[in-house]
Each structure stands twice: as structure tokens, then as C-alpha cells.
Write a protein that holds these residues in place. Structure first.
Motif, PDB file in Angstrom:
ATOM      1  N   GLU A 165     -39.427 -14.652  -3.410  1.00  0.00           N
ATOM      2  CA  GLU A 165     -38.213 -15.437  -3.199  1.00  0.00           C
ATOM      3  C   GLU A 165     -38.248 -16.185  -1.875  1.00  0.00           C
ATOM      4  OE1 GLU A 165     -36.427 -15.990  -5.627  1.00  0.00           O
ATOM      5  OE2 GLU A 165     -37.131 -14.389  -6.928  1.00  0.00           O
ATOM      6  N   LEU A 166     -38.868 -15.601  -0.851  1.00  0.00           N
ATOM      7  CA  LEU A 166     -38.997 -16.309   0.417  1.00  0.00           C
ATOM      8  C   LEU A 166     -39.878 -17.549   0.268  1.00  0.00           C
ATOM      9  CD1 LEU A 166     -39.254 -13.539   3.159  1.00  0.00           C
ATOM     10  CD2 LEU A 166     -37.408 -15.167   2.762  1.00  0.00           C
ATOM     11  N   ALA A 167     -40.863 -17.469  -0.630  1.00  0.00           N
ATOM     12  CA  ALA A 167     -41.691 -18.655  -0.893  1.00  0.00           C
ATOM     13  C   ALA A 167     -40.829 -19.792  -1.441  1.00  0.00           C
ATOM     14  CB  ALA A 167     -42.804 -18.303  -1.869  1.00  0.00           C
ATOM     15  N   HIS A 168     -39.886 -19.463  -2.333  1.00  0.00           N
ATOM     16  CA  HIS A 168     -38.956 -20.486  -2.848  1.00  0.00           C
ATOM     17  C   HIS A 168     -38.095 -21.057  -1.726  1.00  0.00           C
ATOM     18  CE1 HIS A 168     -39.822 -20.057  -7.067  1.00  0.00           C
ATOM     19  NE2 HIS A 168     -39.457 -18.796  -7.118  1.00  0.00           N
ATOM     20  N   ILE A 169     -37.567 -20.187  -0.886  1.00  0.00           N
ATOM     21  CA  ILE A 169     -36.653 -20.630   0.165  1.00  0.00           C
ATOM     22  C   ILE A 169     -37.377 -21.508   1.177  1.00  0.00           C
ATOM     23  CG2 ILE A 169     -35.216 -19.835   2.090  1.00  0.00           C
ATOM     24  CD1 ILE A 169     -34.563 -17.345   0.376  1.00  0.00           C
ATOM     25  N   ARG A 170     -38.563 -21.084   1.604  1.00  0.00           N
ATOM     26  CA  ARG A 170     -39.307 -21.855   2.607  1.00  0.00           C
ATOM     27  C   ARG A 170     -39.757 -23.201   2.079  1.00  0.00           C
ATOM     28  NH1 ARG A 170     -42.496 -16.383   4.222  1.00  0.00           N
ATOM     29  NH2 ARG A 170     -41.024 -15.628   5.811  1.00  0.00           N
ATOM     30  N   ALA A 171     -40.057 -23.271   0.786  1.00  0.00           N
ATOM     31  CA  ALA A 171     -40.466 -24.551   0.184  1.00  0.00           C
ATOM     32  C   ALA A 171     -39.276 -25.434  -0.166  1.00  0.00           C
ATOM     33  CB  ALA A 171     -41.300 -24.294  -1.063  1.00  0.00           C
ATOM     34  N   ARG A 172     -38.065 -24.915   0.039  1.00  0.00           N
ATOM     35  CA  ARG A 172     -36.830 -25.650  -0.268  1.00  0.00           C
ATOM     36  C   ARG A 172     -36.787 -26.097  -1.727  1.00  0.00           C
ATOM     37  NH1 ARG A 172     -37.850 -26.651   5.121  1.00  0.00           N
ATOM     38  NH2 ARG A 172     -36.021 -26.466   6.496  1.00  0.00           N
ATOM     39  N   HIS A 173     -37.159 -25.200  -2.604  1.00  0.00           N
ATOM     40  CA  HIS A 173     -37.117 -25.509  -4.028  1.00  0.00           C
ATOM     41  C   HIS A 173     -35.699 -25.771  -4.523  1.00  0.00           C
ATOM     42  CE1 HIS A 173     -41.238 -23.377  -4.776  1.00  0.00           C
ATOM     43  NE2 HIS A 173     -41.382 -24.622  -4.396  1.00  0.00           N
ATOM     44  N   LYS A 201     -39.189 -26.195 -12.659  1.00  0.00           N
ATOM     45  CA  LYS A 201     -39.015 -24.761 -12.415  1.00  0.00           C
ATOM     46  C   LYS A 201     -40.322 -24.005 -12.606  1.00  0.00           C
ATOM     47  CE  LYS A 201     -34.197 -24.737 -13.879  1.00  0.00           C
ATOM     48  NZ  LYS A 201     -33.299 -24.432 -15.001  1.00  0.00           N
ATOM     49  N   ALA A 202     -41.099 -24.390 -13.612  1.00  0.00           N
ATOM     50  CA  ALA A 202     -42.389 -23.735 -13.839  1.00  0.00           C
ATOM     51  C   ALA A 202     -43.311 -23.949 -12.644  1.00  0.00           C
ATOM     52  CB  ALA A 202     -43.035 -24.279 -15.115  1.00  0.00           C
ATOM     53  N   VAL A 203     -43.339 -25.165 -12.117  1.00  0.00           N
ATOM     54  CA  VAL A 203     -44.171 -25.460 -10.950  1.00  0.00           C
ATOM     55  C   VAL A 203     -43.708 -24.644  -9.745  1.00  0.00           C
ATOM     56  CG1 VAL A 203     -44.698 -27.261  -9.265  1.00  0.00           C
ATOM     57  CG2 VAL A 203     -44.918 -27.739 -11.696  1.00  0.00           C
ATOM     58  N   HIS A 204     -42.399 -24.490  -9.592  1.00  0.00           N
ATOM     59  CA  HIS A 204     -41.864 -23.658  -8.503  1.00  0.00           C
ATOM     60  C   HIS A 204     -42.404 -22.232  -8.601  1.00  0.00           C
ATOM     61  CE1 HIS A 204     -38.038 -26.322  -7.852  1.00  0.00           C
ATOM     62  NE2 HIS A 204     -39.145 -26.905  -7.440  1.00  0.00           N
ATOM     63  N   GLU A 205     -42.409 -21.690  -9.814  1.00  0.00           N
ATOM     64  CA  GLU A 205     -42.884 -20.319  -9.988  1.00  0.00           C
ATOM     65  C   GLU A 205     -44.383 -20.216  -9.712  1.00  0.00           C
ATOM     66  OE1 GLU A 205     -40.803 -17.848 -10.257  1.00  0.00           O
ATOM     67  OE2 GLU A 205     -39.223 -19.374 -10.269  1.00  0.00           O
ATOM     68  N   TYR A 206     -45.140 -21.211 -10.146  1.00  0.00           N
ATOM     69  CA  TYR A 206     -46.575 -21.208  -9.868  1.00  0.00           C
ATOM     70  C   TYR A 206     -46.828 -21.232  -8.360  1.00  0.00           C
ATOM     71  CZ  TYR A 206     -46.850 -22.691 -14.794  1.00  0.00           C
ATOM     72  OH  TYR A 206     -46.716 -22.781 -16.153  1.00  0.00           O
ATOM     73  N   GLN A 207     -46.048 -22.046  -7.646  1.00  0.00           N
ATOM     74  CA  GLN A 207     -46.203 -22.124  -6.196  1.00  0.00           C
ATOM     75  C   GLN A 207     -45.882 -20.779  -5.537  1.00  0.00           C
ATOM     76  OE1 GLN A 207     -43.868 -25.791  -5.086  1.00  0.00           O
ATOM     77  NE2 GLN A 207     -45.644 -26.117  -3.766  1.00  0.00           N
ATOM     78  N   ALA A 208     -44.765 -20.174  -5.935  1.00  0.00           N
ATOM     79  CA  ALA A 208     -44.356 -18.904  -5.336  1.00  0.00           C
ATOM     80  C   ALA A 208     -45.358 -17.802  -5.662  1.00  0.00           C
ATOM     81  CB  ALA A 208     -42.960 -18.518  -5.827  1.00  0.00           C
ATOM     82  N   ASP A 209     -45.841 -17.766  -6.910  1.00  0.00           N
ATOM     83  CA  ASP A 209     -46.844 -16.759  -7.295  1.00  0.00           C
ATOM     84  C   ASP A 209     -48.111 -16.924  -6.455  1.00  0.00           C
ATOM     85  OD1 ASP A 209     -45.154 -15.753  -9.245  1.00  0.00           O
ATOM     86  OD2 ASP A 209     -46.044 -16.935 -10.866  1.00  0.00           O
ATOM     87  N   ARG A 210     -48.538 -18.156  -6.270  1.00  0.00           N
ATOM     88  CA  ARG A 210     -49.757 -18.398  -5.490  1.00  0.00           C
ATOM     89  C   ARG A 210     -49.582 -17.940  -4.045  1.00  0.00           C
ATOM     90  NH1 ARG A 210     -51.770 -24.448  -4.461  1.00  0.00           N
ATOM     91  NH2 ARG A 210     -49.933 -24.325  -3.132  1.00  0.00           N
ATOM     92  N   ASP A 211     -48.388 -18.184  -3.473  1.00  0.00           N
ATOM     93  CA  ASP A 211     -48.144 -17.778  -2.093  1.00  0.00           C
ATOM     94  C   ASP A 211     -48.162 -16.255  -1.953  1.00  0.00           C
ATOM     95  OD1 ASP A 211     -47.926 -20.417  -1.456  1.00  0.00           O
ATOM     96  OD2 ASP A 211     -45.761 -20.406  -1.118  1.00  0.00           O
ATOM     97  N   VAL A 212     -47.593 -15.559  -2.945  1.00  0.00           N
ATOM     98  CA  VAL A 212     -47.585 -14.090  -2.893  1.00  0.00           C
ATOM     99  C   VAL A 212     -49.013 -13.557  -2.948  1.00  0.00           C
ATOM    100  CG1 VAL A 212     -46.874 -11.983  -4.092  1.00  0.00           C
ATOM    101  CG2 VAL A 212     -45.282 -13.897  -3.887  1.00  0.00           C
ATOM    102  N   LEU A 213     -49.803 -14.057  -3.887  1.00  0.00           N
ATOM    103  CA  LEU A 213     -51.186 -13.589  -4.006  1.00  0.00           C
ATOM    104  C   LEU A 213     -52.019 -14.010  -2.799  1.00  0.00           C
ATOM    105  CD1 LEU A 213     -51.865 -14.265  -7.794  1.00  0.00           C
ATOM    106  CD2 LEU A 213     -51.113 -12.151  -6.698  1.00  0.00           C
ATOM    107  N   GLY A 214     -51.726 -15.178  -2.255  1.00  0.00           N
ATOM    108  CA  GLY A 214     -52.448 -15.649  -1.081  1.00  0.00           C
ATOM    109  C   GLY A 214     -52.173 -14.814   0.152  1.00  0.00           C
ATOM    110  N   ALA A 215     -51.012 -14.114   0.149  1.00  0.00           N
ATOM    111  CA  ALA A 215     -50.671 -13.252   1.281  1.00  0.00           C
ATOM    112  C   ALA A 215     -51.367 -11.895   1.203  1.00  0.00           C
ATOM    113  CB  ALA A 215     -49.159 -13.055   1.356  1.00  0.00           C
TER     114      ALA A 215
END
Length: 260
Positions: A165-173, A201-215
Motif C-alpha cells: 500500500e505504501l508503494a501505491h501512496i508514494r507513486a500517487r496512484h 488499476k491493473a498497472v498500479h497493482e503490477y507496479q506495487a507488486d514489483r516494488d514489494v518484491l524488489g524490496a
């Protein structure tokens, strides 16, 4: 209002064509940051195209602007087409009624979100507000700067949800969702408006998932957590929910090599 409807139809036609091109060429590619930029550019082009079209005509060409058939576009002593005028009025009324209903549904969703957010225990952190609610029937979500999850989450799941969820917030989705929802109100009758929102919305989820795994999160552990969170109330128009997108597609994107 007739001119607004004509503008909506013209921009909606551009949106439909560009959405089809995006679906054909880019939707399956694993490049969420680039795809997000393309989707936002499509919105910009579709909304601007009808306004810029008259400026692109040759200097000697006359144009009547955006107008519905039968809507006060008389030349010389031409008599008004009463039937066309009545049709234009009826279509305009129908359009306004649909837009009002879509706007009312958006406001109702915002009120529900506000009520859930303010029913929880808030803890202010750097750049966001952590909200813990006592309900288990609501999937974790972010809305503006609020990150919302159940108070009973175990530590491991809570850490992954927070990262997502922080990935969504920081990206200002949430700004993207506001734009897409306004377009849906403007073009409520146009399937492309709703399909564009779903793609975004799908792209938002892909971005957030990638950030979580990248961490450094373990992919299998994260995917199992997502499987557990695929149920629960969500708010499709305004919030980024953990279970928004189809899980199979999200896992496929996690396993897929990043596109060039």
C-alpha cells in the motif's frame, strides 16, 4: 449541455481507438511504469483532441465546432429540423441523467471510504497515515495518504501489506484514479472509459507488486498472502485495493521477465 455531449462523444471515440491500440501492443508487456505513462497520455490526447481539431484546419476552412444534429446550426434562411432538435434535446437529457447518476455513485463511494477510514485507529507516520480497522470483511486498501488494514493482521502479513500500500501512496496512484473516475463520469456510456480505468488499476497493482518484491520480499510468501486476501469488500472506483486485479495475471507478471 449539447456541446458537452458532442465533446464527450468526440473524445470518447479517440479514447476507444487508443485503448484498442494499447490492448493490442502493450497490455501484456511487463513494464508497468511505462504502461502507466502511456495510459495517462491516452487520457490527455483523448481529452485534448476535440479541442485542438479546429486549430488544425486550414486557414480558409470554416468549421461549426462541436454540435449535435439539429442543435442551432442554421445558415441563411434554412428552417430548423424540429425532429432533429427534439432528438438532440432528448439525447442531451439522457446524457446529463447518466452523468449525474455516475457522479452520485462516486460521491456515495467516497462517503463510504471516509466512514471506514475514520472508524479506525489512526497513527501518523512520515508521508502517510496508518489506519487499523476492526473489520475483517474489508480488504486492505489505500486512499489518498491513508493506508487501511485490519487490526488483527499478523506481523508478517501486515509488513507485506504495508509495503504494497505504501508503494501505491508514494507513486500517487490515487491521482490517476481520480482522473479516470472523472473521465468515467464524463463518458459514462462509453465502455472504453471503464476499460481504461480497469487497465490503469491493473498497472498500479503490477507496479506495487514489483516494488514489494524488489524490496526483498520472498515471492512465494507474498503470493500466498495475496491468495489469502482475495476476499473482502473493496471500492472499485476510488481506492487502490490489495485484491483489485485478477490474481492470476498479477502472479504471471511477477514471474515474467521485464520487457525492453
Amino acid at each position: 449541455m449539447g456541446h458537452l455531449l458532442a465533446y464527450s462523444i468526440a473524445s470518447g471515440a479517440v479514447l476507444l481507438v487508443l485503448w484498442a491500440v494499447y490492448r493490442r501492443l502493450l497490455a501484456a508487456e511487463n513494464q508497468p511504469g511505462f504502461n502507466r505513462a502511456v495510459l495517462l497520455a491516452i487520457y490527455a490526447v483523448a481529452l485534448a483532441a476535440p479541442l485542438l481539431a479546429p486549430l488544425m484546419q486550414s486557414p480558409g476552412t470554416s468549421h461549426a465546432g462541436l454540435a449535435l444534429p439539429g442543435a442551432a446550426r442554421l445558415t441563411g434562411f434554412e428552417a430548423p429540423d424540429t425532429a432533429s432538435a427534439h432528438t438532440a434535446v432528448w439525447l442531451t437529457g439522457l446524457y446529463v441523467a447518466g452523468a449525474v447518476c455516475a457522479a452520485a455513485a462516486t460521491v456515495a463511494t467516497a462517503v463510504r471510504l471516509w466512514a471506514i477510514v475514520h472508524s479506525g485507529r489512526m497513527t501518523r507516520a512520515e508521508g502517510y497515515v496508518d489506519v487499523r480497522i476492526g473489520r475483517s470483511d474489508v480488504a486492505p486498501f489505500s486512499w489518498g495518504r491513508y493506508m487501511v488494514m485490519g487490526a488483527g493482521e499478523d506481523a508478517a502479513s501486515a509488513a507485506m501489506i504495508e509495503a504494497h500500500e505504501l508503494a501505491h501512496i508514494r507513486a500517487r496512484h490515487y491521482i490517476d484514479l481520480v482522473v479516470s473516475q472523472l473521465v468515467c463520469i464524463l463518458m459514462w456510456y462509453n465502455p472504453a472509459a471503464w476499460l481504461m480505468q480497469r487497465e490503469l488499476k491493473a498497472v498500479h497493482e503490477y507496479q506495487a507488486d514489483r516494488d514489494v518484491l524488489g524490496a526483498g520480499c520472498d515471492p512465494r510468501t507474498y503470493q500466498l498472502m495475496l491468495l489469502k486476501k482475495t476476499v473482502g469488500l473493496r471500492f472499485p472506483s476510488l481506492a487502490n485495493s490489495l485484491n483489485h486485479s485478477k490474481l492470476k495475471k498479477r502472479i504471471t507478471m511477477m514471474l515474467k521477465e521485464k520487457s525492453n
